[in-house]
Write a protein that holds these residues in place. Structure first.
Motif, short mmCIF file in Angstrom:
data_model
loop_
_atom_site.label_atom_id
_atom_site.label_comp_id
_atom_site.label_asym_id
_atom_site.label_seq_id
_atom_site.Cartn_x
_atom_site.Cartn_y
_atom_site.Cartn_z
N LEU A 29 -2.48 -17.63 15.21
CA LEU A 29 -2.63 -16.73 14.06
C LEU A 29 -3.94 -15.95 14.13
CD1 LEU A 29 -1.32 -19.11 11.23
CD2 LEU A 29 -0.27 -16.94 11.91
N PHE B 259 -7.52 -15.10 5.83
CA PHE B 259 -8.26 -15.75 6.91
C PHE B 259 -8.89 -14.75 7.88
CE2 PHE B 259 -5.23 -19.31 5.86
CZ PHE B 259 -6.19 -20.22 5.45
N LEU C 92 6.53 -19.68 14.41
CA LEU C 92 5.42 -19.50 15.36
C LEU C 92 5.04 -20.83 16.01
CD1 LEU C 92 3.28 -17.46 16.37
CD2 LEU C 92 1.89 -18.11 14.40
N ARG D 144 -1.21 -23.49 15.98
CA ARG D 144 -0.72 -22.34 15.22
C ARG D 144 -1.88 -21.50 14.69
NH1 ARG D 144 3.24 -23.40 10.23
NH2 ARG D 144 1.31 -23.64 9.05
N ALA E 142 -1.88 -12.64 12.77
CA ALA E 142 -1.98 -12.39 11.31
C ALA E 142 -3.43 -12.26 10.83
CB ALA E 142 -1.27 -13.50 10.56
N PHE E 143 -4.33 -13.07 11.38
CA PHE E 143 -5.72 -13.05 10.87
C PHE E 143 -6.44 -11.74 11.18
CE2 PHE E 143 -6.33 -18.00 11.29
CZ PHE E 143 -5.29 -18.19 10.39
N SER F 89 5.87 -32.06 6.23
CA SER F 89 4.47 -31.63 6.24
C SER F 89 4.31 -30.12 6.47
CB SER F 89 3.77 -32.37 7.38
OG SER F 89 2.51 -31.81 7.65
N VAL F 90 3.15 -29.61 6.14
CA VAL F 90 2.72 -28.29 6.62
C VAL F 90 2.79 -28.32 8.16
CG1 VAL F 90 0.66 -26.83 6.95
CG2 VAL F 90 1.15 -27.75 4.68
N ALA F 91 3.29 -27.24 8.75
CA ALA F 91 3.32 -27.04 10.20
C ALA F 91 4.27 -27.95 10.98
CB ALA F 91 1.91 -27.15 10.81
N VAL F 92 5.18 -28.61 10.28
CA VAL F 92 6.10 -29.51 11.00
C VAL F 92 7.33 -28.75 11.50
CG1 VAL F 92 7.56 -30.37 9.09
CG2 VAL F 92 6.92 -31.92 10.97
N GLY F 93 7.54 -27.54 10.97
CA GLY F 93 8.69 -26.75 11.41
C GLY F 93 9.83 -26.70 10.40
N LYS F 94 9.52 -26.89 9.13
CA LYS F 94 10.55 -26.84 8.08
C LYS F 94 11.24 -25.48 8.05
CE LYS F 94 7.63 -27.34 4.75
NZ LYS F 94 6.43 -27.34 5.60
N SER F 95 10.43 -24.42 8.20
CA SER F 95 11.05 -23.09 8.06
C SER F 95 12.04 -22.81 9.18
CB SER F 95 10.00 -21.98 7.94
OG SER F 95 8.83 -22.32 8.59
N HIS G 161 1.84 -15.53 2.93
CA HIS G 161 0.92 -16.37 3.72
C HIS G 161 -0.28 -15.57 4.21
CE1 HIS G 161 2.84 -20.29 4.13
NE2 HIS G 161 3.98 -19.65 3.99
N VAL G 162 -0.10 -14.26 4.38
CA VAL G 162 -1.20 -13.44 4.91
C VAL G 162 -2.30 -13.28 3.86
CG1 VAL G 162 -1.85 -11.21 5.89
CG2 VAL G 162 0.29 -12.31 6.58
N1 LIG Z 1 -2.32 -18.43 7.44
C1 LIG Z 1 -1.10 -17.98 7.76
N2 LIG Z 1 -0.89 -16.66 8.03
C2 LIG Z 1 0.34 -16.21 8.33
N3 LIG Z 1 1.44 -17.00 8.40
C3 LIG Z 1 1.30 -18.32 8.17
C4 LIG Z 1 0.02 -18.88 7.82
N4 LIG Z 1 0.19 -20.22 7.62
C5 LIG Z 1 1.51 -20.45 7.80
N5 LIG Z 1 2.17 -19.33 8.15
C6 LIG Z 1 3.62 -19.22 8.39
O1 LIG Z 1 4.29 -19.68 7.21
C7 LIG Z 1 5.47 -20.39 7.53
C8 LIG Z 1 5.53 -21.70 6.78
O2 LIG Z 1 4.53 -22.57 7.25
P1 LIG Z 1 4.45 -24.08 6.74
O3 LIG Z 1 4.45 -24.11 5.24
O4 LIG Z 1 3.31 -24.73 7.45
O5 LIG Z 1 5.81 -24.72 7.16
P2 LIG Z 1 6.48 -25.15 8.51
O6 LIG Z 1 5.53 -24.99 9.65
O7 LIG Z 1 6.89 -26.58 8.30
O8 LIG Z 1 7.67 -24.24 8.63
C9 LIG Z 1 5.49 -20.53 9.03
O9 LIG Z 1 6.45 -19.60 9.55
C10 LIG Z 1 4.08 -20.16 9.47
O10 LIG Z 1 4.08 -19.56 10.75
#
Ligand SMILES: Nc1ncnc2c1ncn2[C@@H]1O[C@H](COP(=O)(O)OP(=O)(O)O)[C@@H](O)[C@H]1O
Ligand SMILES: CC(C)(COP(=O)(O)O)[C@@H](O)C(=O)NCCC(=O)O
Length: 338
Positions: free
Chosen positions: A268, A280, A63, A264, A272-273, A117-123, A198-199
């Protein structure tokens, strides 16, 4: 003076050491990395094919990540070639070791860690790698496991007073993660890992992913490059990275990642939220300003300190560091010399 170069004062290169002498200064690099800009890296892909389509990239990207086929071609095609060479060399090494031990080599999985990091795009990186490597004839079976499954449940985190430390090293059941990896590496027929959602922001009760002797296992998570914890005298403990054959650290400036996290969060909020089961859900009705403020607060209280204190210090342990710019494109690569 470029700090990566130290003066050649009374030192001689070791035998077999191949110092990259900076042409203008005559100095030896003191870094264990070869550093390449994007263009130099892209040129290293040779004739390696890219068996992915635009639709694949759209399906695999996370995302808010604008990655497209051109970026995958420039960054992941050379990576695919590099990994192909490394996997082949490691397979040969395993065979040599098995010959010495008079054991059946039995196909040890090649394990790759993806950190950052969180949110850096690892996935996105981990999913692209899985798809690419699964299309090679030598490694059709590639599994991907995220370390969030090894977080303690929210109930357990609350019991330990760690609800505001989710993602910090102490919020994971590291012993279970190490046991999981050691069984996969040892070639167990089936190894199970818990699952995080994550949800709901929690471990899913009674759900497991099953890993069945993959050719390649990709392990993605914030803290996969953490060293082993200090142990009492006379005992020892494995680090997660002791099981890695290769590791990638996805890097970007903290201020840039903060912005990606906020962006992001805003996306969300309307996706998702809105689901009632979302942890959340209470944020789904926030205004833009309120959402930016709330996301910034979560970032500053949890994810930024974790990045600075725990994740960033592990960057130098990675085999390959990918540095992204503010537009998410990878600008620089650092590959560890062997
Ligand atoms: N609160 C959330 N609700 C739903 N999906 C989430 C939430 N936070 C993160 N994600 C999803 O979880 C995945 C992993 O996120 P994250 O651990 O931040 O790693 P990164 O962004 O480095 O891939 C991402 O695909 C992200 O979109
Ligand atoms: C679940 C995470 C710890 C990531 O876990 P990982 O897969 O990297 O082990 C992270 O996405 C997270 O939720 N951090 C807590 C703070 C926050 O809500 O952003």
């Amino acid at each position: 003076m470029d700090p990566r170069y130290r003066p050649r004062v009374g030192t001689r290169p070791r035998i077999g050491h191949n110092p990259r002498v900076a042409p203008t200064t005559g100095l030896i690099p003191s870094t264990p990395y070869v550093e390449l800009d994007r263009q130099a890296w892209t040129r290293l892909s040779g004739s390696t094919p890219l068996p992915l389509t635009d639709a694949d990239v759209q399906r695999l990207r996370g995302l808010g990540d604008p990655i497209d086929l051109a970026e995958v071609d420039a960054v992941y095609r050379p990576m695919s070639r590099l990994l192909n060479l490394y996997v082949e060399a490691t397979t040969n090494l395993h065979e040599a070791s098995s010959t010495f031990l008079r054991e059946d080599s039995g196909g040890t999985p090649y394990v790759i860690g993806v950190a950052g990091s969180v949110a850096v795009g690892k996935s996105t990186t981990a999913r692209l790698l899985r798809e690419l490597m699964a299309r090679w004839p030598q490694t059709p079976h590639v599994e991907l496991v995220t370390t969030d499954g090894f977080l303690f449940s929210n109930a357990e985190l609350a019991r330990r007073g760690l609800m505001d430390r989710k993602g910090f090293p102490e919020s994971y059941d590291r012993r279970a993660l190490v046991a999981f990896l050691s069984k996969v590496k040892a070639g167990h027929a089936e190894v199970r890992a818990p699952v995080y959602d994550h949800v709901t922001y929690d471990i899913v009760p009674n759900e497991r992913v099953v890993v069945r002797r993959p050719d390649v296992l990709i392990v993605e998570g914030l803290n996969v490059l953490q060293p082993a914890r200090p142990t009492p005298v006379g005992s020892s403990e494995f680090a997660v990275s002791d099981f890695f054959d290769f590791s990638i650290y996805v890097d970007a400036r903290a201020s840039v990642v903060r912005q990606w996290y906020i962006d992001r969060f805003l996306s969300l909020r309307s996706t998702a939220f809105t689901r009632p089961e979302s942890y959340f859900h209470k944020y789904a009705g926030l205004t833009d300003d309120e959402a930016v403020e709330r996301a910034g607060r979560i970032w500053d209280a949890i994810n930024a300190p974790n990045l600075v204190q725990n994740i960033l210090p592990t960057r130098s342990r990675a085999t390959l560091v990918l540095t992204k710019g503010a537009n998410h494109a990878v600008e620089r690569m650092r590959l560890r010399r062997l």
